[in-house]
Design a protein around this motif. Sequence first.
Motif, PDB file in Angstrom:
ATOM      1  N   VAL A   1      67.856  78.682  68.347  1.00  0.00           N
ATOM      2  CA  VAL A   1      67.445  80.074  68.218  1.00  0.00           C
ATOM      3  C   VAL A   1      66.547  80.388  69.419  1.00  0.00           C
ATOM      4  CG1 VAL A   1      66.218  81.749  66.783  1.00  0.00           C
ATOM      5  CG2 VAL A   1      67.486  79.863  65.707  1.00  0.00           C
ATOM      6  N   PRO A   2      66.952  81.341  70.261  1.00  0.00           N
ATOM      7  CA  PRO A   2      66.117  81.653  71.426  1.00  0.00           C
ATOM      8  C   PRO A   2      64.799  82.296  71.010  1.00  0.00           C
ATOM      9  CG  PRO A   2      68.036  83.112  71.335  1.00  0.00           C
ATOM     10  CD  PRO A   2      68.169  82.136  70.210  1.00  0.00           C
ATOM     11  N   VAL A   3      63.741  81.951  71.737  1.00  0.00           N
ATOM     12  CA  VAL A   3      62.424  82.548  71.524  1.00  0.00           C
ATOM     13  C   VAL A   3      62.295  83.711  72.496  1.00  0.00           C
ATOM     14  CG1 VAL A   3      59.939  82.165  71.689  1.00  0.00           C
ATOM     15  CG2 VAL A   3      61.429  80.390  70.707  1.00  0.00           C
ATOM     16  N   ALA A   4      62.167  84.909  71.964  1.00  0.00           N
ATOM     17  CA  ALA A   4      62.093  86.104  72.803  1.00  0.00           C
ATOM     18  C   ALA A   4      60.716  86.282  73.428  1.00  0.00           C
ATOM     19  CB  ALA A   4      62.453  87.345  71.991  1.00  0.00           C
ATOM     20  N   ASP A   5      59.671  85.856  72.729  1.00  0.00           N
ATOM     21  CA  ASP A   5      58.316  86.034  73.235  1.00  0.00           C
ATOM     22  C   ASP A   5      57.399  85.130  72.430  1.00  0.00           C
ATOM     23  OD1 ASP A   5      56.313  87.018  74.842  1.00  0.00           O
ATOM     24  OD2 ASP A   5      56.530  89.091  74.193  1.00  0.00           O
ATOM     25  N   GLY A   6      56.183  84.944  72.920  1.00  0.00           N
ATOM     26  CA  GLY A   6      55.213  84.120  72.220  1.00  0.00           C
ATOM     27  C   GLY A   6      53.889  84.101  72.961  1.00  0.00           C
ATOM     28  N   TYR A   7      52.904  83.495  72.332  1.00  0.00           N
ATOM     29  CA  TYR A   7      51.585  83.365  72.928  1.00  0.00           C
ATOM     30  C   TYR A   7      51.716  82.548  74.216  1.00  0.00           C
ATOM     31  CZ  TYR A   7      46.817  81.678  73.533  1.00  0.00           C
ATOM     32  OH  TYR A   7      45.589  81.348  74.046  1.00  0.00           O
ATOM     33  N   PRO A   8      51.321  83.093  75.365  1.00  0.00           N
ATOM     34  CA  PRO A   8      51.524  82.415  76.651  1.00  0.00           C
ATOM     35  C   PRO A   8      50.956  80.995  76.704  1.00  0.00           C
ATOM     36  CG  PRO A   8      50.901  84.687  77.029  1.00  0.00           C
ATOM     37  CD  PRO A   8      50.738  84.440  75.554  1.00  0.00           C
ATOM     38  N   GLY A   9      49.798  80.777  76.106  1.00  0.00           N
ATOM     39  CA  GLY A   9      49.225  79.433  76.117  1.00  0.00           C
ATOM     40  C   GLY A   9      50.086  78.432  75.366  1.00  0.00           C
ATOM     41  N   TYR A  10      50.627  78.856  74.233  1.00  0.00           N
ATOM     42  CA  TYR A  10      51.494  77.968  73.444  1.00  0.00           C
ATOM     43  C   TYR A  10      52.804  77.701  74.174  1.00  0.00           C
ATOM     44  CZ  TYR A  10      53.690  75.799  69.427  1.00  0.00           C
ATOM     45  OH  TYR A  10      54.304  74.908  68.587  1.00  0.00           O
ATOM     46  N   LEU A  11      53.367  78.730  74.780  1.00  0.00           N
ATOM     47  CA  LEU A  11      54.607  78.546  75.541  1.00  0.00           C
ATOM     48  C   LEU A  11      54.382  77.626  76.730  1.00  0.00           C
ATOM     49  CD1 LEU A  11      56.069  82.159  75.394  1.00  0.00           C
ATOM     50  CD2 LEU A  11      56.642  80.195  73.939  1.00  0.00           C
ATOM     51  N   ALA A  12      53.217  77.726  77.366  1.00  0.00           N
ATOM     52  CA  ALA A  12      52.899  76.818  78.477  1.00  0.00           C
ATOM     53  C   ALA A  12      52.840  75.379  77.980  1.00  0.00           C
ATOM     54  CB  ALA A  12      51.578  77.221  79.130  1.00  0.00           C
ATOM     55  N   TRP A  13      52.308  75.186  76.776  1.00  0.00           N
ATOM     56  CA  TRP A  13      52.256  73.838  76.194  1.00  0.00           C
ATOM     57  C   TRP A  13      53.662  73.309  75.909  1.00  0.00           C
ATOM     58  CZ3 TRP A  13      53.485  72.462  71.030  1.00  0.00           C
ATOM     59  CH2 TRP A  13      53.227  71.120  70.724  1.00  0.00           C
ATOM     60  N   ILE A  14      54.557  74.161  75.397  1.00  0.00           N
ATOM     61  CA  ILE A  14      55.940  73.728  75.179  1.00  0.00           C
ATOM     62  C   ILE A  14      56.558  73.315  76.508  1.00  0.00           C
ATOM     63  CG2 ILE A  14      58.282  74.499  74.563  1.00  0.00           C
ATOM     64  CD1 ILE A  14      57.030  76.220  72.376  1.00  0.00           C
ATOM     65  N   ARG A  15      56.286  74.085  77.538  1.00  0.00           N
ATOM     66  CA  ARG A  15      56.837  73.807  78.873  1.00  0.00           C
ATOM     67  C   ARG A  15      56.334  72.470  79.418  1.00  0.00           C
ATOM     68  NH1 ARG A  15      55.663  78.370  80.627  1.00  0.00           N
ATOM     69  NH2 ARG A  15      53.699  77.925  81.653  1.00  0.00           N
ATOM     70  N   ASP A  16      55.051  72.154  79.177  1.00  0.00           N
ATOM     71  CA  ASP A  16      54.478  70.923  79.726  1.00  0.00           C
ATOM     72  C   ASP A  16      53.405  70.376  78.794  1.00  0.00           C
ATOM     73  OD1 ASP A  16      53.767  68.805  81.287  1.00  0.00           O
ATOM     74  OD2 ASP A  16      53.150  69.999  83.010  1.00  0.00           O
ATOM     75  N   PRO A  17      53.811  69.720  77.691  1.00  0.00           N
ATOM     76  CA  PRO A  17      52.848  69.245  76.709  1.00  0.00           C
ATOM     77  C   PRO A  17      51.917  68.146  77.234  1.00  0.00           C
ATOM     78  CG  PRO A  17      55.048  68.509  76.134  1.00  0.00           C
ATOM     79  CD  PRO A  17      55.190  69.445  77.293  1.00  0.00           C
ATOM     80  N   ASP A  18      52.300  67.471  78.304  1.00  0.00           N
ATOM     81  CA  ASP A  18      51.454  66.410  78.851  1.00  0.00           C
ATOM     82  C   ASP A  18      50.218  66.960  79.566  1.00  0.00           C
ATOM     83  OD1 ASP A  18      52.925  64.158  77.999  1.00  0.00           O
ATOM     84  OD2 ASP A  18      54.366  64.480  79.610  1.00  0.00           O
ATOM     85  N   LYS A  19      50.174  68.261  79.869  1.00  0.00           N
ATOM     86  CA  LYS A  19      49.024  68.841  80.564  1.00  0.00           C
ATOM     87  C   LYS A  19      47.871  69.180  79.637  1.00  0.00           C
ATOM     88  CE  LYS A  19      50.956  70.605  84.794  1.00  0.00           C
ATOM     89  NZ  LYS A  19      51.083  71.748  85.675  1.00  0.00           N
ATOM     90  N   THR A  20      48.052  69.059  78.324  1.00  0.00           N
ATOM     91  CA  THR A  20      46.957  69.399  77.408  1.00  0.00           C
ATOM     92  C   THR A  20      46.152  68.165  77.069  1.00  0.00           C
ATOM     93  OG1 THR A  20      48.438  69.133  75.515  1.00  0.00           O
ATOM     94  CG2 THR A  20      48.112  71.360  76.369  1.00  0.00           C
TER      95      THR A  20
END
Length: 108
Positions: A89-108
């Motif tokens: 299911v595509p995600v149309a939008d979301g909280y930018p900080g959370y989406l950044a974490w999905i993109r690169d979870p190792d940076k948190t």
Amino acid sequence: MKSHRYQLVLTTCPDAAAAERIAHALVSERLAACVNILPIAKSIYLWKGKVESAAEQLLVIKSMARAYRAIQKRILELHPYELPEVIAVPVADGYPGYLAWIRDPDKT
């Protein structure tokens, strides 16, 4: 945010062991940032001409859309069902900080 860069992938499992095996593989292999396991899902479905029902566990897999094929492949390798559900299911939008974490979870 670029449209459909992120996704939720859904699959159901017959028990906790299968659900945890798939969830751990997807996260440890960096195919998903997070997998939620929802332990009580009552499924009623048609299978081979009969109405069936089963208690299942729902996995909600959060990942980048580009990882879909690899996620599908791993689920098919690990899943006990003859025909597992694998739906993105595509995600149309979301909280930018959370989406950044999905993109690169190792940076948190």
